[in-house]
Design a protein around this motif. Structure first.
Motif, PDB file in Angstrom:
ATOM      1  N   ASN A 105      -5.499   4.824   2.595  1.00  0.00           N
ATOM      2  CA  ASN A 105      -5.221   3.842   3.645  1.00  0.00           C
ATOM      3  C   ASN A 105      -3.720   3.571   3.682  1.00  0.00           C
ATOM      4  O   ASN A 105      -3.070   3.513   2.630  1.00  0.00           O
ATOM      5  CB  ASN A 105      -5.938   2.524   3.349  1.00  0.00           C
ATOM      6  CG  ASN A 105      -7.378   2.539   3.817  1.00  0.00           C
ATOM      7  OD1 ASN A 105      -7.774   3.354   4.637  1.00  0.00           O
ATOM      8  ND2 ASN A 105      -8.172   1.628   3.286  1.00  0.00           N
ATOM      9  N   THR A 106      -3.187   3.376   4.870  1.00  0.00           N
ATOM     10  CA  THR A 106      -1.756   3.114   4.990  1.00  0.00           C
ATOM     11  C   THR A 106      -1.512   1.745   5.610  1.00  0.00           C
ATOM     12  O   THR A 106      -2.333   1.255   6.381  1.00  0.00           O
ATOM     13  CB  THR A 106      -1.071   4.160   5.880  1.00  0.00           C
ATOM     14  OG1 THR A 106      -1.519   3.974   7.238  1.00  0.00           O
ATOM     15  CG2 THR A 106      -1.402   5.569   5.427  1.00  0.00           C
ATOM     16  N   PRO A 107      -0.366   1.147   5.298  1.00  0.00           N
ATOM     17  CA  PRO A 107       0.056  -0.020   6.070  1.00  0.00           C
ATOM     18  C   PRO A 107       0.266   0.378   7.532  1.00  0.00           C
ATOM     19  O   PRO A 107       0.302   1.567   7.873  1.00  0.00           O
ATOM     20  CB  PRO A 107       1.380  -0.426   5.410  1.00  0.00           C
ATOM     21  CG  PRO A 107       1.359   0.215   4.062  1.00  0.00           C
ATOM     22  CD  PRO A 107       0.581   1.482   4.229  1.00  0.00           C
ATOM     23  N   LEU A 108       0.432  -0.599   8.369  1.00  0.00           N
ATOM     24  CA  LEU A 108       0.576  -0.360   9.810  1.00  0.00           C
ATOM     25  C   LEU A 108       2.016   0.055  10.104  1.00  0.00           C
ATOM     26  O   LEU A 108       2.818  -0.734  10.599  1.00  0.00           O
ATOM     27  CB  LEU A 108       0.222  -1.643  10.571  1.00  0.00           C
ATOM     28  CG  LEU A 108      -0.238  -1.480  12.025  1.00  0.00           C
ATOM     29  CD1 LEU A 108      -1.611  -0.839  12.061  1.00  0.00           C
ATOM     30  CD2 LEU A 108      -0.283  -2.830  12.711  1.00  0.00           C
ATOM     31  N   ALA A 165       6.594   1.747  -0.078  1.00  0.00           N
ATOM     32  CA  ALA A 165       6.900   1.971  -1.496  1.00  0.00           C
ATOM     33  C   ALA A 165       6.375   0.834  -2.364  1.00  0.00           C
ATOM     34  O   ALA A 165       5.855   1.057  -3.464  1.00  0.00           O
ATOM     35  CB  ALA A 165       8.407   2.128  -1.684  1.00  0.00           C
ATOM     36  N   ALA A 166       6.507  -0.393  -1.858  1.00  0.00           N
ATOM     37  CA  ALA A 166       6.045  -1.553  -2.623  1.00  0.00           C
ATOM     38  C   ALA A 166       4.526  -1.612  -2.679  1.00  0.00           C
ATOM     39  O   ALA A 166       3.938  -1.822  -3.757  1.00  0.00           O
ATOM     40  CB  ALA A 166       6.607  -2.833  -2.005  1.00  0.00           C
ATOM     41  N   VAL A 167       3.876  -1.411  -1.544  1.00  0.00           N
ATOM     42  CA  VAL A 167       2.409  -1.499  -1.482  1.00  0.00           C
ATOM     43  C   VAL A 167       1.761  -0.399  -2.323  1.00  0.00           C
ATOM     44  O   VAL A 167       0.768  -0.636  -3.020  1.00  0.00           O
ATOM     45  CB  VAL A 167       1.929  -1.423  -0.022  1.00  0.00           C
ATOM     46  CG1 VAL A 167       0.416  -1.277   0.052  1.00  0.00           C
ATOM     47  CG2 VAL A 167       2.372  -2.662   0.746  1.00  0.00           C
ATOM     48  N   TRP A 168       2.327   0.803  -2.269  1.00  0.00           N
ATOM     49  CA  TRP A 168       1.738   1.922  -3.011  1.00  0.00           C
ATOM     50  C   TRP A 168       2.274   2.040  -4.435  1.00  0.00           C
ATOM     51  O   TRP A 168       1.787   2.863  -5.204  1.00  0.00           O
ATOM     52  CB  TRP A 168       1.986   3.234  -2.257  1.00  0.00           C
ATOM     53  CG  TRP A 168       1.079   3.404  -1.071  1.00  0.00           C
ATOM     54  CD1 TRP A 168       0.119   2.536  -0.625  1.00  0.00           C
ATOM     55  CD2 TRP A 168       1.043   4.520  -0.178  1.00  0.00           C
ATOM     56  NE1 TRP A 168      -0.511   3.034   0.490  1.00  0.00           N
ATOM     57  CE2 TRP A 168       0.030   4.248   0.795  1.00  0.00           C
ATOM     58  CE3 TRP A 168       1.753   5.700  -0.081  1.00  0.00           C
ATOM     59  CZ2 TRP A 168      -0.276   5.131   1.824  1.00  0.00           C
ATOM     60  CZ3 TRP A 168       1.455   6.583   0.956  1.00  0.00           C
ATOM     61  CH2 TRP A 168       0.450   6.305   1.884  1.00  0.00           C
ATOM     62  N   GLY A 169       3.278   1.244  -4.785  1.00  0.00           N
ATOM     63  CA  GLY A 169       3.826   1.309  -6.133  1.00  0.00           C
ATOM     64  C   GLY A 169       4.473   2.642  -6.425  1.00  0.00           C
ATOM     65  O   GLY A 169       4.069   3.375  -7.330  1.00  0.00           O
ATOM     66  N   LEU A 170       5.503   2.986  -5.642  1.00  0.00           N
ATOM     67  CA  LEU A 170       6.139   4.294  -5.754  1.00  0.00           C
ATOM     68  C   LEU A 170       7.468   4.204  -6.499  1.00  0.00           C
ATOM     69  O   LEU A 170       8.256   3.272  -6.278  1.00  0.00           O
ATOM     70  CB  LEU A 170       6.377   4.886  -4.363  1.00  0.00           C
ATOM     71  CG  LEU A 170       5.125   5.087  -3.505  1.00  0.00           C
ATOM     72  CD1 LEU A 170       5.520   5.595  -2.125  1.00  0.00           C
ATOM     73  CD2 LEU A 170       4.149   6.046  -4.174  1.00  0.00           C
ATOM     74  N   LEU A 200       5.770   9.790  -4.120  1.00  0.00           N
ATOM     75  CA  LEU A 200       4.312   9.880  -4.179  1.00  0.00           C
ATOM     76  C   LEU A 200       3.887  11.208  -4.799  1.00  0.00           C
ATOM     77  O   LEU A 200       2.946  11.260  -5.601  1.00  0.00           O
ATOM     78  CB  LEU A 200       3.725   9.737  -2.777  1.00  0.00           C
ATOM     79  CG  LEU A 200       2.204   9.919  -2.641  1.00  0.00           C
ATOM     80  CD1 LEU A 200       1.449   8.941  -3.521  1.00  0.00           C
ATOM     81  CD2 LEU A 200       1.771   9.775  -1.179  1.00  0.00           C
ATOM     82  N   ALA A 201       4.596  12.261  -4.455  1.00  0.00           N
ATOM     83  CA  ALA A 201       4.284  13.570  -5.042  1.00  0.00           C
ATOM     84  C   ALA A 201       4.490  13.539  -6.556  1.00  0.00           C
ATOM     85  O   ALA A 201       3.666  14.076  -7.316  1.00  0.00           O
ATOM     86  CB  ALA A 201       5.157  14.647  -4.401  1.00  0.00           C
TER      87      ALA A 201
END
Length: 657
Positions: A391-394, A164-169, A132-133
């Motif tokens: 926003n983050t996943p749970l 990683a998948a949700v945020w596209g990292l 992410l950085a």
């Protein structure tokens, strides 16, 4: 075994051979030293070298790797000096972790290697944070995290891959499937046919490779790296291999069918690559032997240097000082002040800290457009954008791990727990990773975890716990618990400025019920300093959070009793000087907190007073705390539960002594 040498020169192929052979020869030497008692423990990666070496060769030197026990090839391929590694493995004061960690439980910023913890899974979400950085900095880089097939059963594996998948990292998750988690075979570890099949469930690409084929590992990782950078997506790679020795040497291999050793022995990564080099006419038997002897001589020289007996000077002050990184200087308030509610002071602090630190990232469930469960982050998304207000996943654990990864890559982060109760899902990352990171290898964990806490609002047993004592027992954490709007803002700013991990508790019942003058500009309140709310002659109440307001209310209702009130504000580290002074004021001490009695912080404070201030006491120290039950829902039951209902009784007991 087919070796794809596409785009690789003869020189590169030969250098790859040295990189592969070197950790094998070191391993053989380490097993000898282990039998001689010169090192205490060894996790052998014999038979798996091609994965660690191939993956490291495929990355750039400044791309972070999160290795595990059997990844000696990562350290050697990154050219970490063997004699220095030997000091580490012996527990020398001159090792990478000053004797505080063994084997491969250490990291190095200089070599972009993140030190593992024994819980394995948490490495994966650290890779998320580093990736992410890179993304936030617009850098064309990836991070790579190793896992064993056993580690894929841990919840952190699911959480890290999902984030990683949700945020596209751009993360590469590399699973070394060697058939056994210690002695547990894969048939008892998972039920899918291949671990790589899990990739589709996360919406990511997945590849299975022959983990004993150096070039296949290398080419696959290079391709995955290019894909992850271009598409800004993660990749899951399953490398099939076999562990030719035990989980550690003491474990043995009796649980492994003998035929597996014969089968996998034929696939030995070093022998297979040597055959390829012979067939490619790049080396003959004489050349191979010459390289072996050269490397063995080099290893012997490093062993002689690294095994020299060195004095170990134990210094207690140094041990204690290395728990924390140096804190930022205090910035006193200046200028005007305005009346603000507790909740608005926190929001104000967050906004000003976001302005003060462009590298600060906020993360939490529903904190973006919705503004968080309590609306504290409302409006921040519009001001600072979705990259910094996320926003983050749970998945509390992976998000705390991601925050740590961000810190490793030079960012600050704030993680909001929707309720303090939910922090239990991220407990391992906090107490074993964040808290110990600086002490272990000097890496800061620049993370604040905000904790909406406490009862009195009819929220029941899973939204009302006072769990601050869980964390005051953990060296390396700082625990902050303000009671006033002014302190709420100043301590939050200080927590974010501080490079150490801070658990920031904010009482939900205070959010909209109390107000006070709060400086309008940016300022900080020193962490670790208590505040004398009012002086008194008869009784000293040492408290924090809601207890401060209970004590003030009681003092106002009993003007005949002169009550001193000390607001601790910081629970770790404690301000023992202020505690001693509070005891000296009256000689009669009541320790008041909303947490339950047994195991609450009041027990530690009472013990310290008894040990260090006994001569100042005129009566035993009395604790006033909540009942040793979960927090009940019904109003009458909750009132009875809370310490406030016993405050008068405890003070009478103290004054009657």
């Amino acid at each position: 075994m087919y070796f794809d040498r596409s785009n690789l020169s003869d020189t590169e192929l030969l250098s790859f051979y040295r990189a592969l052979l070197y950790p094998r020869l070191i391993e053989e030497k380490m097993l000898l030293l282990l039998r001689q008692g010169k090192i205490s423990k060894w996790f052998s990666g014999i038979g798996q070298e091609a994965i660690a070496v191939g993956a490291t060769l495929a990355l750039e030197p400044d791309e972070w790797i999160m290795p595990l026990h059997r990844n000696l090839g990562v350290f050697t391929t990154r050219n970490m000096p063997l004699h220095h590694l030997l000091l580490q493995w012996q527990g020398s004061q001159d090792g990478y972790s000053k004797g505080r960690e063994r084997s491969f439980h250490f990291g190095s910023r200089a070599f972009h290697i993140c030190g593992m913890i024994s819980h394995l899974g948490p490495q994966l979400s650290i890779a998320d944070g580093i990736a992410l950085a890179h993304q936030l900095k617009k850098e064309h880089k990836v991070s790579l995290a190793f896992s064993g097939e056993g580690g894929t059963s841990e919840g952190e594996f699911h959480e890290a891959l999902n984030v990683a998948a949700v945020w596209g990292l751009p993360v590469i998750f590399l699973v070394e499937n060697n058939g056994y988690g210690l002695s547990t075979p894969v048939s008892e570890q998972y039920h899918c046919k291949n671990l790589v099949d899990k990739a589709i469930g996360y919406g990511m690409e997945g590849v299975q490779v022959d983990g004993n084929n150096l070039l296949e590992v290398y080419q696959t990782i290079r391709t995955a790296r290019a894909y992850a950078i271009k598409e800004q997506k993660p990749v899951l790679i399953e490398a099939m291999t076999f562990r030719m020795r035990g989980h550690e040497e003491a474990s043995g291999v009796k649980y492994v069918p003998p035929e597996l050793f014969e089968q996998w022995g034929k696939k030995d990564p070093v022998a297979q690559y040597e055959t390829f080099l012979r067939e490619s006419h790049l080396l003959d038997t004489t050349g191979i032997e010459a390289i072996r002897q050269e490397l063995k001589h080099r290893i012997d020289e490093d062993v002689a240097k690294g095994l020299e007996p060195l004095p170990f000077a134990v210094n207690t002050s140094t041990e204690l000082e290395d728990i924390y990184a140096p804190a930022a200087p205090v910035i006193p308030p200046s200028g005007t002040a305005s009346e603000k509610r507790f909740i608005d002071a926190i929001s104000d602090g967050l906004r000003q800290s976001m302005e003060q630190y462009p590298e600060l990232v906020l993360m939490g469930q529903d904190i973006a457009a919705y503004g968080g469960a309590f609306k504290i982050t409302e409006g921040l998304l519009g001001s600072f954008g979705k990259e910094r207000v996320r926003n983050t996943p749970l998945c509390e654990s992976a998000i705390v791990g991601t925050a740590l990864g961000l810190s490793i890559a030079g960012f600050k982060s704030m993680v909001e727990m929707q309720f303090a109760d939910f922090v239990s899902c991220g407990f391992n990352q906090i107490v074993n990773n964040l808290a110990k990171m600086h002490y272990r290898w000097g890496q800061t964990a620049d993370v604040v975890v905000r904790m909406p806490t406490g009862g009195g609002v009819g929220a029941g047993p899973f939204h009302s716990q006072s769990n601050e004592a869980w964390f005051t027992h953990v060296p390396g954490l700082k625990v902050v618990y303000p009671s006033s709007p002014e302190d709420a803002k100043g301590l939050l700013n200080a927590a974010i400025a501080d490079p150490n991990p801070v658990m920031y508790f904010e009482h939900k019942a205070l959010y909209r019920s109390i107000s006070g003058l709060v400086p309008d500009g940016y300022y900080t309140v020193e962490i670790g300093k208590a505040r004398l709310v009012q002086a008194g002659d008869d009784v000293s109440i040492i408290t924090y959070g809601s207890g401060v307001h209970w004590a003030l209310e009681y003092a106002a209702a009993h003007p005949a009793l002169s009550i001193a009130i000390l607001d601790l504000r910081t629970l770790l580290p404690l301000d023992y000087t202020a505690i001693r002074d509070a005891v000296a004021l009256t000689g009669r001490v009541l320790v008041l907190h909303e947490d339950t009695l047994t195991g609450g912080l009041g027990g530690e404070i009472s013990a310290w007073i008894a040990e260090h201030c006994f001569h100042l006491l005129d009566a035993p120290v009395i604790r006033c705390a909540s009942l040793d039950t979960p927090v009940p829902f019904a109003v009458a039951l909750e009132k009875n539960f809370l310490a406030k209902s016993r405050l008068d009784q405890c003070i009478r007991q103290l004054t009657d002594w």
